[in-house]
Scaffold this active site. Structure first.
Site, PDB file in Angstrom:
ATOM      1  N   ASP A  98       0.656  -1.289  -0.052  1.00 53.25           N
ATOM      2  CA  ASP A  98       0.043   0.031   0.007  1.00 53.25           C
ATOM      3  C   ASP A  98       0.880   1.286  -0.091  1.00 53.25           C
ATOM      4  OD1 ASP A  98      -2.566  -1.345  -0.123  1.00 53.25           O
ATOM      5  OD2 ASP A  98      -2.095  -1.776   2.235  1.00 53.25           O
ATOM      6  N   TYR A 134      -9.490  -1.298   4.524  1.00 55.77           N
ATOM      7  CA  TYR A 134      -8.620  -1.231   5.979  1.00 55.77           C
ATOM      8  C   TYR A 134      -8.600   0.030   6.628  1.00 55.77           C
ATOM      9  CZ  TYR A 134      -7.981  -6.183   7.641  1.00 55.77           C
ATOM     10  OH  TYR A 134      -8.287  -7.298   7.996  1.00 55.77           O
TER      11      TYR A 134
END
Length: 649
Positions: A313, A401
């Site tokens: 990420d 998330y």
């Protein structure tokens, strides 16, 4: 008179800016605008589809920063000139990636290099947004939605990075998966299974479309993650005043002073942290620079719609770019103060994240220290202190998330780094409505009817440039070994003793935790306590979690550093991103594991500690429709750094 007043204001502004400036300050909104204008006025402006992918400070030479800090602390009036303030910029245009260095003092682009290696810079939000909209006008997709009896206006599509699987030539690409809102705000819980869409990002068009099967759409009922109205969010503790001061990006609290920065890639960055020694009557250095370096989130489903979900990420998008505006009384208590974050958008424009970071004094109800003494005749002596800490926090929402990231400073000299995982699960649609029906591997847990939450990992690797009481440090492994109690006149048969090993090279310091009991110490061999012990800090680790993927699996090749929780490298200012700077579609030929192969000397050198916080996540029904926060982290605690307990000084 008016002219004189304006001149005086300008002079005072300049003096104020000079007083709070720090060489590691993040780029201001003015500086980001300056970078944009300089690039747009350069030859690069002629490139087609010019986009900004990375804009941050160009890391100044560490020696220059330390000299500046030393001169400012010893005598602010005789402070040496600041290191040049420069920007490191990555733009793409005409299919090429340009690495620029922009001098913000002289307003000159002093370096322009075309990158030709493997991997690509982070995606911009504009690219992700445009890719997510492509399916909604694509005829084949519209037909697939119609075939399923769904309403196109209720469809939301989500772009995913796709990794690398051995291709010799790669293009910047995303795969788009779509979900059906239809009465739910929890988009990820209602996937439209079976459809995979490949998007060429530079061309911004769909280049592959497959619709392999139809699975029942999970129900909308019971998926809402919003807290019911009427539930109180009132703050019942931490009502005290802030207890700390912020001057620019410099924070002072109790016996700590440190610098807080922000950038689009790492998000929150802690720098030049020093702790006050009451006996020596001076601040002593602990940490030069610390931040999350990379994440690795591989999902454990090898099927066509899921195998590529192996996200990095930070390198593929950025924690700072994913930073969420913090909610008072939910994300941070009532006594928190906030810092905004600034970064560059795709066109180089300033983007602001209001309340990107919060700082607050925490009274946790824990005990910092205590003792009751009953062995003094005629007296019962009790004493102690409650725990009081300073927390610096940000939240990065990366798709489904939410990562809650804390740096917590304690009066004992300890720095506690916390990671909280919450948000919603990434799920797939299935025909199963009860676990008893399952006769094959579904690669996860049935968490609701027609809904499987897929097994996955989270690895967050931290970059920790520790300078324990100075630059030159060593890594000592204090191993606990069982010894036989022979010939000592004791009925005991055994005890354990400590065997210390100093790592000579990078290979010596690489460590897979949990195999044997060991304290990992970062010591300064050039500094000793009055009793002759080397001053140091100890890495207090969390759960020993490493990647379980095979070494020859392509996602593991890209994130090979996750096979060990601890690495130590010789300091190099260009080595900050564990998965390599160009993480998107990277081949694993750059990054922490590759740098370490040089096996450089690290004894009594300027060194960097890398630690990975890991989670193997088997989902459970309690994680649905939204997850209670799962906690992990580590601590850096003084180990013979002070002459005695600093809480008693």
């Amino acid at each position: 008179m008016t002219v004189l007043f304006i001149a005086l204001v300008l002079i005072l502004q300049c003096c104020f800016i000079a007083s709070v400036y720090h060489p590691l300050d993040p780029l201001s909104s003015t500086e980001i605008n300056k970078v944009r204008l300089l690039v747009q006025k350069s030859h690069l402006a002629k490139l087609p589809n010019l986009t900004f992918h990375y804009v941050d400070i160009e890391e100044p030479e560490k020696a220059d920063v330390l000299k500046w800090l030393s001169s400012s602390s010893s005598n602010p009036k005789s402070r040496i000139s600041t290191p040049p303030h420069r920007a490191h910029v990555v733009v793409r245009g005409g299919g090429d990636t340009h690495e620029l260095v922009v001098d913000l003092g002289t307003n000159i682009i002093i370096s322009d290099h075309v990158y030709t290696g493997n991997g690509y810079p982070p995606f911009t939000f504009n690219e992700l947004f445009k890719a997510s909209k492509l399916p909604l006008t694509y005829p084949k997709f519209k037909k697939s939605i119609s075939t399923r009896g769904l309403n196109l206006s209720e469809v939301s599509c989500i772009p995913f990075t796709i990794g690398w699987y051995g291709e010799h030539i790669t293009r910047r690409a995303l795969k788009v998966e779509c979900c059906y809102r239809g009465g739910s705000v929890n988009v990820f819980t209602r996937p439209i299974e079976g459809i995979t869409i490949l998007v060429d990002v530079d061309l911004m068009k769909i280049t592959m479309y497959t619709d392999r099967f139809i699975a029942p759409l999970p129900k909308a009922e019971g998926t809402d993650f919003q807290i019911p109205k009427g539930k109180s969010h009132s703050d019942h503790c931490n009502k005290t005043s802030s207890g700390f001061s912020i001057e620019g990006h410099k924070v002072k609290w109790e016996n700590w002073v440190f610098h807080v920065g922000f950038n689009a890639r790492a998000g929150m960055v802690i720098s030049t942290a020093s702790v006050f020694d009451a006996i020596k009557k001076k601040f002593r250095s602990v940490l030069y620079r610390g931040h999350v370096s990379e994440t690795f989130v591989p999902y454990m489903d090898p099927t066509n719609e899921w195998y590529f979900r192996t996200f990095m990420d930070i390198g593929e998008f950025g924690f700072g770019r994913s930073a969420d505006t913090l909610q008072p009384l939910i994300d941070c208590p009532g006594n928190a103060e906030y810092l905004d974050g600034f970064m560059a958008g795709a066109a180089g424009e300033v983007q602001k994240v209001p309340r990107a970071i919060c700082i607050f004094e925490r009274y946790s109800g824990d005990v910092a220290m205590r003792h009751t003494e009953i062995n003094v005749p005629g007296k019962l002596i009790r004493s102690g202190q409650q725990e009081k800490t300073l927390v610096v926090r940000m939240v990065a929402t990366v798709g489904n998330y939410d990562y809650v990231l804390d740096w917590e400073f304690k009066r004992s000299g300890t720095i506690k780094v916390g990671v909280g995982l919450t948000g919603v699960l990434e799920v797939k649609a299935t025909s199963y409505t009860n676990a008893d029906q399952i006769t094959e591997s579904v690669h996860g847990t049935l968490v609701s009817e027609n809904t499987v939450a897929v097994n996955h990992d989270h690895f967050l690797t931290y970059y920790l440039d520790l300078d324990v009481d100075g630059n030159d440090n060593s890594i000592v492994k204090a191993k606990m070994k069982t010894s036989r109690a022979n010939g000592v006149g004791s009925p005991r048969k055994s005890y354990w003793t400590v065997v210390k090993e100093t790592a000579k090279t990078e290979a010596d310091a690489r460590l897979r935790l949990g195999l044997e009991p060991v304290d990992l110490l970062i010591v300064n061999p050039n500094r000793k306590t009055r009793l002759g012990n080397q001053v140091g800090y100890r890495l207090v680790t969390g759960q020993p979690v490493t990647s379980l993927l095979a070494d020859d699996d392509y996602p593991q090749i890209r994130a090979s550093y996750t096979k060990y929780q601890v690495w130590v490298t010789a300091y190099n200012k260009s080595e900050r991103w564990a998965g390599g700077f160009y993480a998107d579609r990277s081949h694993g030929d750059d990054g922490l594991a590759v740098w370490s192969k040089r096996d450089r000397a690290i004894e009594n050198k300027d060194i960097v500690l890398w630690y990975t916080v890991g989670f193997h996540h088997i989902p459970y029904q309690e994680d649905f429709p939204a997850m209670p926060t799962l906690h992990g982290g580590f601590e850096l605690s003084p180990a013979n750094f002070f002459e005695s307990n600093p809480l008693l000084k």
